[in-house]
Design a protein around this motif. Sequence first.
Motif, PDB file in Angstrom:
ATOM      1  N   MET A 184       0.840  -1.169   0.000  1.00  9.36           N
ATOM      2  CA  MET A 184       0.000   0.000   0.000  1.00  9.36           C
ATOM      3  C   MET A 184       0.884   1.230   0.000  1.00  9.36           C
ATOM      4  O   MET A 184       1.766   1.368   0.815  1.00  9.36           O
ATOM      5  N   THR A 185       0.622   2.127  -0.904  1.00  7.67           N
ATOM      6  CA  THR A 185       1.368   3.372  -0.905  1.00  7.67           C
ATOM      7  C   THR A 185       0.797   4.282   0.175  1.00  7.67           C
ATOM      8  O   THR A 185      -0.394   4.269   0.446  1.00  7.67           O
ATOM      9  N   THR A 186       1.651   5.057   0.794  1.00  9.74           N
ATOM     10  CA  THR A 186       1.210   5.945   1.849  1.00  9.74           C
ATOM     11  C   THR A 186       0.568   7.171   1.219  1.00  9.74           C
ATOM     12  O   THR A 186       1.230   7.939   0.530  1.00  9.74           O
ATOM     13  N   PRO A 187      -0.733   7.350   1.451  1.00 12.87           N
ATOM     14  CA  PRO A 187      -1.400   8.507   0.863  1.00 12.87           C
ATOM     15  C   PRO A 187      -1.068   9.773   1.641  1.00 12.87           C
ATOM     16  O   PRO A 187      -0.635   9.728   2.783  1.00 12.87           O
ATOM     17  N   THR A 188      -1.291  10.904   1.001  1.00  9.13           N
ATOM     18  CA  THR A 188      -1.161  12.171   1.696  1.00  9.13           C
ATOM     19  C   THR A 188      -2.311  12.267   2.687  1.00  9.13           C
ATOM     20  O   THR A 188      -3.439  11.938   2.360  1.00  9.13           O
ATOM     21  N   PHE A 189      -2.013  12.695   3.910  1.00  4.82           N
ATOM     22  CA  PHE A 189      -3.055  12.797   4.933  1.00  4.82           C
ATOM     23  C   PHE A 189      -4.077  13.845   4.520  1.00  4.82           C
ATOM     24  O   PHE A 189      -3.735  14.994   4.260  1.00  4.82           O
ATOM     25  N   ASN A 190      -5.327  13.425   4.436  1.00  6.94           N
ATOM     26  CA  ASN A 190      -6.405  14.323   4.063  1.00  6.94           C
ATOM     27  C   ASN A 190      -7.476  14.249   5.149  1.00  6.94           C
ATOM     28  O   ASN A 190      -8.241  13.287   5.193  1.00  6.94           O
ATOM     29  N   PRO A 191      -7.554  15.232   6.043  1.00 13.08           N
ATOM     30  CA  PRO A 191      -8.505  15.177   7.149  1.00 13.08           C
ATOM     31  C   PRO A 191      -9.965  15.208   6.717  1.00 13.08           C
ATOM     32  O   PRO A 191     -10.846  14.955   7.525  1.00 13.08           O
ATOM     33  N   LYS A 192     -10.219  15.478   5.453  1.00 12.92           N
ATOM     34  CA  LYS A 192     -11.601  15.479   4.958  1.00 12.92           C
ATOM     35  C   LYS A 192     -12.025  14.120   4.414  1.00 12.92           C
ATOM     36  O   LYS A 192     -13.188  13.932   4.078  1.00 12.92           O
ATOM     37  N   GLN A 193     -11.094  13.175   4.332  1.00 13.42           N
ATOM     38  CA  GLN A 193     -11.413  11.848   3.810  1.00 13.42           C
ATOM     39  C   GLN A 193     -11.571  10.873   4.974  1.00 13.42           C
ATOM     40  O   GLN A 193     -10.692  10.760   5.824  1.00 13.42           O
ATOM     41  N   CYS A 194     -12.688  10.195   5.000  1.00  7.38           N
ATOM     42  CA  CYS A 194     -12.979   9.222   6.056  1.00  7.38           C
ATOM     43  C   CYS A 194     -13.098   7.824   5.452  1.00  7.38           C
ATOM     44  O   CYS A 194     -13.582   7.662   4.337  1.00  7.38           O
ATOM     45  N   PHE A 195     -12.638   6.840   6.219  1.00  4.04           N
ATOM     46  CA  PHE A 195     -12.637   5.454   5.762  1.00  4.04           C
ATOM     47  C   PHE A 195     -13.372   4.564   6.753  1.00  4.04           C
ATOM     48  O   PHE A 195     -13.329   4.813   7.955  1.00  4.04           O
ATOM     49  N   VAL A 196     -14.004   3.511   6.242  1.00  3.51           N
ATOM     50  CA  VAL A 196     -14.552   2.463   7.096  1.00  3.51           C
ATOM     51  C   VAL A 196     -14.169   1.107   6.526  1.00  3.51           C
ATOM     52  O   VAL A 196     -13.946   0.953   5.321  1.00  3.51           O
ATOM     53  N   HIS A 197     -14.079   0.146   7.428  1.00  2.00           N
ATOM     54  CA  HIS A 197     -13.885  -1.255   7.053  1.00  2.00           C
ATOM     55  C   HIS A 197     -14.762  -2.073   7.993  1.00  2.00           C
ATOM     56  O   HIS A 197     -14.574  -2.052   9.210  1.00  2.00           O
ATOM     57  N   ILE A 198     -15.752  -2.760   7.426  1.00  2.00           N
ATOM     58  CA  ILE A 198     -16.662  -3.571   8.228  1.00  2.00           C
ATOM     59  C   ILE A 198     -15.931  -4.836   8.660  1.00  2.00           C
ATOM     60  O   ILE A 198     -15.401  -5.574   7.839  1.00  2.00           O
ATOM     61  N   ARG A 199     -15.907  -5.082   9.964  1.00  2.00           N
ATOM     62  CA  ARG A 199     -15.272  -6.270  10.529  1.00  2.00           C
ATOM     63  C   ARG A 199     -16.270  -7.383  10.760  1.00  2.00           C
ATOM     64  O   ARG A 199     -15.970  -8.553  10.591  1.00  2.00           O
ATOM     65  N   ASP A 200     -17.487  -7.033  11.185  1.00  2.00           N
ATOM     66  CA  ASP A 200     -18.472  -8.055  11.529  1.00  2.00           C
ATOM     67  C   ASP A 200     -19.848  -7.414  11.603  1.00  2.00           C
ATOM     68  O   ASP A 200     -19.964  -6.221  11.861  1.00  2.00           O
ATOM     69  N   ILE A 201     -20.871  -8.206  11.370  1.00  2.00           N
ATOM     70  CA  ILE A 201     -22.244  -7.796  11.618  1.00  2.00           C
ATOM     71  C   ILE A 201     -22.768  -8.764  12.662  1.00  2.00           C
ATOM     72  O   ILE A 201     -22.812  -9.970  12.440  1.00  2.00           O
ATOM     73  N   ARG A 202     -23.101  -8.226  13.825  1.00  2.00           N
ATOM     74  CA  ARG A 202     -23.482  -9.050  14.973  1.00  2.00           C
ATOM     75  C   ARG A 202     -24.999  -9.150  15.092  1.00  2.00           C
ATOM     76  O   ARG A 202     -25.681  -8.137  15.189  1.00  2.00           O
ATOM     77  N   ASP A 203     -25.478 -10.382  15.119  1.00  2.00           N
ATOM     78  CA  ASP A 203     -26.905 -10.661  15.302  1.00  2.00           C
ATOM     79  C   ASP A 203     -27.790  -9.884  14.332  1.00  2.00           C
ATOM     80  O   ASP A 203     -28.939  -9.573  14.649  1.00  2.00           O
ATOM     81  N   GLU A 204     -27.257  -9.535  13.182  1.00  2.00           N
ATOM     82  CA  GLU A 204     -27.965  -8.762  12.157  1.00  2.00           C
ATOM     83  C   GLU A 204     -28.500  -7.437  12.693  1.00  2.00           C
ATOM     84  O   GLU A 204     -29.400  -6.836  12.118  1.00  2.00           O
TER      85      GLU A 204
END
Length: 95
Positions: free
Chosen positions: A1-21
Amino acid sequence: MTTPTFNPKQCFVHIRDIRDEKFVQFDFAIGDPLCNLEMVLPVKAFEEFCANNKVTHMSEEEAKAVDRDRAQWSYGRNEHGKTADFIGKLDLNPE
């Protein structure tokens, strides 16, 4: 992964699990996927959270980098199973 320039306006999510729906367990980051925290929200609140923050879902490469980084911090080992060099050098009882 290349290190991106820090952009405080960009937000990221990564779903780890969905519990009990009912709850979504996910990583949330601002500016850099590696600078993240783990959160849990009800599904509807998660959807609203993502819309309000205009999130980008982490790529597979970014998510793997987060997992490697988390493992190193949790277990003191890098992706090759080697202990991080600085762990033994930490002074946990400074005077």
